[in-house]
Design a protein around this motif. Structure first.
Motif, mmCIF file in Angstrom:
data_model
loop_
_atom_site.group_PDB
_atom_site.id
_atom_site.type_symbol
_atom_site.label_atom_id
_atom_site.label_comp_id
_atom_site.label_asym_id
_atom_site.label_seq_id
_atom_site.Cartn_x
_atom_site.Cartn_y
_atom_site.Cartn_z
ATOM 1 N N ILE A 1 0.835 -1.196 0.000
ATOM 2 C CA ILE A 1 0.000 0.000 0.000
ATOM 3 C C ILE A 1 0.874 1.250 0.000
ATOM 4 O O ILE A 1 0.640 2.190 -0.763
ATOM 5 N N GLU A 2 1.918 1.260 0.818
ATOM 6 C CA GLU A 2 2.814 2.422 0.843
ATOM 7 C C GLU A 2 3.557 2.583 -0.481
ATOM 8 O O GLU A 2 3.748 3.705 -0.964
ATOM 9 N N ALA B 1 -2.752 6.200 4.176
ATOM 10 C CA ALA B 1 -3.869 6.070 5.118
ATOM 11 C C ALA B 1 -5.208 6.036 4.379
ATOM 12 O O ALA B 1 -6.075 5.202 4.687
ATOM 13 N N VAL B 2 -5.372 6.907 3.406
ATOM 14 C CA VAL B 2 -6.623 6.940 2.633
ATOM 15 C C VAL B 2 -6.797 5.640 1.852
ATOM 16 O O VAL B 2 -7.897 5.090 1.773
ATOM 17 N N THR B 3 -5.710 5.126 1.295
ATOM 18 C CA THR B 3 -5.780 3.877 0.531
ATOM 19 C C THR B 3 -6.155 2.708 1.426
ATOM 20 O O THR B 3 -6.984 1.869 1.060
ATOM 21 N N ARG B 4 -5.566 2.646 2.618
ATOM 22 C CA ARG B 4 -5.927 1.578 3.571
ATOM 23 C C ARG B 4 -7.415 1.621 3.881
ATOM 24 O O ARG B 4 -8.094 0.600 3.894
ATOM 25 N N ARG B 5 -7.904 2.837 4.154
ATOM 26 C CA ARG B 5 -9.316 2.986 4.487
ATOM 27 C C ARG B 5 -10.198 2.589 3.299
ATOM 28 O O ARG B 5 -11.177 1.864 3.455
ATOM 29 N N LEU B 6 -9.834 3.033 2.113
ATOM 30 C CA LEU B 6 -10.593 2.687 0.917
ATOM 31 C C LEU B 6 -10.663 1.175 0.719
ATOM 32 O O LEU B 6 -11.740 0.616 0.510
ATOM 33 N N LEU B 7 -9.509 0.517 0.817
ATOM 34 C CA LEU B 7 -9.481 -0.940 0.622
ATOM 35 C C LEU B 7 -10.300 -1.678 1.668
ATOM 36 O O LEU B 7 -10.910 -2.702 1.377
ATOM 37 N N SER B 8 -10.327 -1.156 2.890
ATOM 38 C CA SER B 8 -11.089 -1.830 3.945
ATOM 39 C C SER B 8 -12.589 -1.608 3.796
ATOM 40 O O SER B 8 -13.388 -2.433 4.249
#
Length: 95
Positions: A20-21, A54-61
């Motif tokens: 993700i990073e 952080a936004v990508t993690r939230r989106l994927l979850s």
């Protein structure tokens, strides 16, 4: 625009924090045009990477599961990339 960023949604096992990073870093690098960090670009670049990670993690979850996994193997999961990362880490530890 960012054709080198791998699809992370639906990976089995799920995308790792490093994957993700790496995607966030590639995105920031592309949109900013910054290829190598200097004292002037380091702080805003790294802040942008952290926010997008952080936004990508939230989106994927929050997205529903995919019916089919992505068709390509993410770069960080490829054996040749893993070998290159391990060699770089070993070299930096030896220094």
């Amino acid at each position: 625009m960012c054709r080198n960023i791998t699809t992370l949604r639906g990976l089995e096992p799920a995308a790792t924090p490093d994957e993700i990073e790496a995607a966030a870093r590639q995105y920031v690098r592309k949109v900013s045009g910054v290829q190598s960090l200097s004292d002037a670009t380091r702080e805003p670049f790294e802040a942008a990477v952290a926010e997008i990670t952080a936004v990508t993690r939230r989106l994927l979850s929050e997205l529903p599961a995919r019916r089919q996994p992505p068709t390509t193997v993410p770069p960080l999961r490829r054996p040749e990339v893993q070998a290159r990362i391990a060699a770089k880490a070993a070299k930096s530890q030896a220094s």
